[in-house]
Design a protein around this motif. Structure first.
Motif, PDB file in Angstrom:
ATOM      1  N   ILE A 105      32.809  -5.908  37.485  1.00 40.91           N
ATOM      2  CA  ILE A 105      31.854  -5.302  38.401  1.00 40.91           C
ATOM      3  C   ILE A 105      31.139  -4.116  37.765  1.00 40.91           C
ATOM      4  O   ILE A 105      30.004  -3.778  38.132  1.00 40.91           O
ATOM      5  CB  ILE A 105      32.568  -4.886  39.714  1.00 40.91           C
ATOM      6  CG1 ILE A 105      31.547  -4.541  40.799  1.00 40.91           C
ATOM      7  CG2 ILE A 105      33.546  -3.735  39.469  1.00 40.91           C
ATOM      8  CD1 ILE A 105      32.173  -4.320  42.166  1.00 40.91           C
ATOM      9  N   ALA A 106      31.768  -3.482  36.774  1.00 40.95           N
ATOM     10  CA  ALA A 106      31.204  -2.286  36.138  1.00 40.95           C
ATOM     11  C   ALA A 106      30.774  -2.528  34.703  1.00 40.95           C
ATOM     12  O   ALA A 106      30.464  -1.576  33.981  1.00 40.95           O
ATOM     13  CB  ALA A 106      32.232  -1.155  36.175  1.00 40.95           C
ATOM     14  N   MET A 107      30.746  -3.779  34.278  1.00 38.05           N
ATOM     15  CA  MET A 107      30.412  -4.066  32.882  1.00 38.05           C
ATOM     16  C   MET A 107      28.907  -4.268  32.729  1.00 38.05           C
ATOM     17  O   MET A 107      28.408  -5.388  32.890  1.00 38.05           O
ATOM     18  CB  MET A 107      31.191  -5.279  32.388  1.00 38.05           C
ATOM     19  CG  MET A 107      32.669  -4.976  32.215  1.00 38.05           C
ATOM     20  SD  MET A 107      33.584  -6.362  31.528  1.00 38.05           S
ATOM     21  CE  MET A 107      35.191  -5.599  31.260  1.00 38.05           C
ATOM     22  N   GLY A 108      28.197  -3.183  32.386  1.00 32.93           N
ATOM     23  CA  GLY A 108      26.754  -3.237  32.294  1.00 32.93           C
ATOM     24  C   GLY A 108      26.209  -2.888  30.934  1.00 32.93           C
ATOM     25  O   GLY A 108      25.030  -2.543  30.808  1.00 32.93           O
ATOM     26  N   GLY A 109      27.036  -2.937  29.898  1.00 34.52           N
ATOM     27  CA  GLY A 109      26.561  -2.562  28.573  1.00 34.52           C
ATOM     28  C   GLY A 109      27.264  -3.337  27.493  1.00 34.52           C
ATOM     29  O   GLY A 109      28.166  -4.146  27.761  1.00 34.52           O
ATOM     30  N   ALA A 116      22.125 -13.083  36.055  1.00 36.11           N
ATOM     31  CA  ALA A 116      21.396 -13.412  37.276  1.00 36.11           C
ATOM     32  C   ALA A 116      22.390 -13.618  38.412  1.00 36.11           C
ATOM     33  O   ALA A 116      23.398 -14.291  38.268  1.00 36.11           O
ATOM     34  CB  ALA A 116      20.575 -14.681  37.058  1.00 36.11           C
ATOM     35  N   GLY A 117      22.111 -13.006  39.556  1.00 36.39           N
ATOM     36  CA  GLY A 117      22.977 -13.182  40.719  1.00 36.39           C
ATOM     37  C   GLY A 117      24.327 -12.550  40.620  1.00 36.39           C
ATOM     38  O   GLY A 117      25.335 -13.183  40.980  1.00 36.39           O
ATOM     39  N   PRO A 118      24.437 -11.300  40.163  1.00 38.29           N
ATOM     40  CA  PRO A 118      25.763 -10.654  40.136  1.00 38.29           C
ATOM     41  C   PRO A 118      26.308 -10.526  41.558  1.00 38.29           C
ATOM     42  O   PRO A 118      25.577 -10.195  42.490  1.00 38.29           O
ATOM     43  CB  PRO A 118      25.480  -9.294  39.507  1.00 38.29           C
ATOM     44  CG  PRO A 118      24.039  -9.022  39.809  1.00 38.29           C
ATOM     45  CD  PRO A 118      23.372 -10.366  39.756  1.00 38.29           C
ATOM     46  N   ASP A 119      27.608 -10.783  41.711  1.00 36.67           N
ATOM     47  CA  ASP A 119      28.209 -10.740  43.049  1.00 36.67           C
ATOM     48  C   ASP A 119      28.839  -9.398  43.384  1.00 36.67           C
ATOM     49  O   ASP A 119      29.266  -9.184  44.521  1.00 36.67           O
ATOM     50  CB  ASP A 119      29.250 -11.856  43.199  1.00 36.67           C
ATOM     51  CG  ASP A 119      30.337 -11.813  42.129  1.00 36.67           C
ATOM     52  OD1 ASP A 119      30.029 -11.443  40.983  1.00 36.67           O
ATOM     53  OD2 ASP A 119      31.489 -12.163  42.431  1.00 36.67           O
ATOM     54  N   GLY A 120      28.872  -8.482  42.408  1.00 41.09           N
ATOM     55  CA  GLY A 120      29.500  -7.192  42.660  1.00 41.09           C
ATOM     56  C   GLY A 120      28.915  -6.412  43.818  1.00 41.09           C
ATOM     57  O   GLY A 120      29.662  -5.912  44.679  1.00 41.09           O
ATOM     58  N   PRO A 121      27.594  -6.245  43.906  1.00 40.46           N
ATOM     59  CA  PRO A 121      27.031  -5.475  45.023  1.00 40.46           C
ATOM     60  C   PRO A 121      27.413  -6.039  46.394  1.00 40.46           C
ATOM     61  O   PRO A 121      27.769  -5.277  47.299  1.00 40.46           O
ATOM     62  CB  PRO A 121      25.523  -5.567  44.767  1.00 40.46           C
ATOM     63  CG  PRO A 121      25.403  -5.710  43.287  1.00 40.46           C
ATOM     64  CD  PRO A 121      26.566  -6.577  42.896  1.00 40.46           C
ATOM     65  N   ALA A 122      27.339  -7.365  46.552  1.00 38.68           N
ATOM     66  CA  ALA A 122      27.694  -7.956  47.844  1.00 38.68           C
ATOM     67  C   ALA A 122      29.174  -7.760  48.152  1.00 38.68           C
ATOM     68  O   ALA A 122      29.553  -7.478  49.303  1.00 38.68           O
ATOM     69  CB  ALA A 122      27.356  -9.446  47.854  1.00 38.68           C
ATOM     70  N   ASN A 123      30.019  -7.903  47.134  1.00 37.41           N
ATOM     71  CA  ASN A 123      31.454  -7.715  47.357  1.00 37.41           C
ATOM     72  C   ASN A 123      31.779  -6.270  47.711  1.00 37.41           C
ATOM     73  O   ASN A 123      32.618  -6.004  48.582  1.00 37.41           O
ATOM     74  CB  ASN A 123      32.235  -8.139  46.110  1.00 37.41           C
ATOM     75  CG  ASN A 123      32.234  -9.637  45.900  1.00 37.41           C
ATOM     76  OD1 ASN A 123      32.042 -10.399  46.837  1.00 37.41           O
ATOM     77  ND2 ASN A 123      32.443 -10.067  44.667  1.00 37.41           N
ATOM     78  N   LEU A 124      31.118  -5.328  47.045  1.00 35.49           N
ATOM     79  CA  LEU A 124      31.365  -3.916  47.341  1.00 35.49           C
ATOM     80  C   LEU A 124      30.901  -3.563  48.740  1.00 35.49           C
ATOM     81  O   LEU A 124      31.593  -2.845  49.475  1.00 35.49           O
ATOM     82  CB  LEU A 124      30.667  -3.037  46.301  1.00 35.49           C
ATOM     83  CG  LEU A 124      30.838  -1.524  46.456  1.00 35.49           C
ATOM     84  CD1 LEU A 124      32.310  -1.145  46.541  1.00 35.49           C
ATOM     85  CD2 LEU A 124      30.163  -0.789  45.298  1.00 35.49           C
ATOM     86  N   LEU A 125      29.741  -4.071  49.141  1.00 31.54           N
ATOM     87  CA  LEU A 125      29.254  -3.815  50.489  1.00 31.54           C
ATOM     88  C   LEU A 125      30.220  -4.372  51.528  1.00 31.54           C
ATOM     89  O   LEU A 125      30.558  -3.689  52.511  1.00 31.54           O
ATOM     90  CB  LEU A 125      27.866  -4.436  50.672  1.00 31.54           C
ATOM     91  CG  LEU A 125      27.217  -4.261  52.046  1.00 31.54           C
ATOM     92  CD1 LEU A 125      26.993  -2.790  52.362  1.00 31.54           C
ATOM     93  CD2 LEU A 125      25.895  -5.033  52.111  1.00 31.54           C
ATOM     94  N   ALA A 126      30.697  -5.590  51.316  1.00 33.54           N
ATOM     95  CA  ALA A 126      31.636  -6.193  52.255  1.00 33.54           C
ATOM     96  C   ALA A 126      32.948  -5.411  52.297  1.00 33.54           C
ATOM     97  O   ALA A 126      33.537  -5.214  53.369  1.00 33.54           O
ATOM     98  CB  ALA A 126      31.902  -7.653  51.876  1.00 33.54           C
TER      99      ALA A 126
END
Length: 329
Positions: free
Chosen positions: A12-16, A121-131
């Motif tokens: 979820i935090a791997m952006g680099g 494309a379509g990372p699921d982290g934001p939706a999972n964190l919001l939920a």
């Protein structure tokens, strides 16, 4: 109402990336994660973000997970409505279960993560964190113990499993199903499993010194890997075939081990319980129980190892150990 967000790294935090090395690595802070979630600010729930560590979940330790539980407990004692933990999914089911065994609060402690990193494309982290934040803030989620929220499903830590290496629908509870869902932003709890009395806090040094091995039985297994296992371990979990079977030649060896250390019998199948008295051949569940192996019930091998290690670190043995196991299997 406030929610504490504890970040531990993971997909979820791997952006680099690191120069000269393939693959993504952890780069995003908790502030980065929350900034990438559409609608999070609209919830009106204050978030207290705490970046505890940034490691792949494969490198997490029991002590580190229990340290997170301590941070979460202090936050709830200070008035937080609930706590969300983000981590890698490799060991999320184990971290959540370990936390559930010692979590004493009615407030929700929610684990979440991602299967697709933010560079895809379509990372699921934001939706999972919001939920997860929605669940942690929901009164309906109180007194459910530790939860795992992924793919808009709410799972009890005691049952959840990672069932696929890459699918965003990987988390499931094969024996029970999810206890709830997030539907159009609303948290719907459909089942309320009975809370079990949590285990007392275990001394971290004793826990570090307590070693429990996990052995998966395979076709035509010769058992050679079990040689010398008592020299460095205090207990053993056996993941047997089906309802708790092993090759006949392996049964005497496991019986000898059970006379020297606690040996917990579980199933490698992924769902269902080991049995107690249905089959009677050498190497069957009934035969292994006669040889002193302990009944793992519905515990999968990974959760069985966590539970046995905590109980042994607390000094339990003999009948007291079997009684304690019975509360959770």
């Amino acid at each position: 109402m406030s929610i504490v967000l504890i970040t531990l790294g993971g997909t979820i935090a791997m952006g680099g990336v690191d120069a000269g090395r393939p693959g993504v690595v952890t780069r995003l802070t908790g502030a980065d994660l929350t900034a990438a979630v559409p609608g999070l600010a609209d919830l009106g729930v204050p978030l207290d973000v705490r970046d505890v560590r940034a490691v792949p979940s494969a490198s997490l330790t029991y002590r580190q997970v229990l340290d997170v539980v301590d941070v979460a407990s202090a936050a709830v004692a200070d008035g937080a409505t609930g706590v969300v933990v983000t981590q890698g999914t490799d060991t999320l089911e184990e971290s959540a279960y370990l936390a559930d065994l010692v979590w004493r609060h009615p407030a929700p402690l929610v684990f979440t993560g991602a299967m697709r990193n933010p560079t895809l494309a379509g990372p699921d982290g934001p939706a999972n964190l919001l939920a997860a934040v929605r669940v942690a803030a929901a009164p309906a989620a109180c007194d459910l113990g530790v939860l795992a929220v992924m793919n808009d499903e709410v799972h009890a830590a005691r049952w959840v499993r990672k069932t696929h290496s890459t699918s965003t629908a990987t988390f499931a509870s094969p024996n029970a199903g999810p206890v709830g869902h997030v539907i159009e932003g609303a948290v719907r709890v459909l089942a309320r499993p009975e809370r079990r009395e949590p285990l007392p806090r275990v001394d971290p040094n004793r826990l570090d010194a307590t070693r429990v091995a996990l052995y998966t039985v395979t076709l035509d297994d010769d058992g050679l890997l079990l040689g010398g296992i008592t020299e460095g371990h205090h207990g053993l979990v056996v993941a047997g075939f089906g309802v708790g079977h092993v090759p006949a030649d392996l049964a005497p060896l496991l019986g000898d081990l059970a006379a020297r250390m606690p040996v917990l019998l579980t199933s490698r199948s992924g769902a269902g319980s080991v049995l107690r008295r249905t089959y009677g051949a050498v190497g069957s569940e009934a035969d292994l129980r006669r040889r002193g192996l302990l009944d793992g019930g519905l515990l999968d091998p990974y959760k069985g190892r966590i539970l046995l290690r905590l109980l042994l670190a607390a000094g339990l043995g003999g009948e007291a150990l079997d009684t304690a196991l019975a509360r959770f299997r």
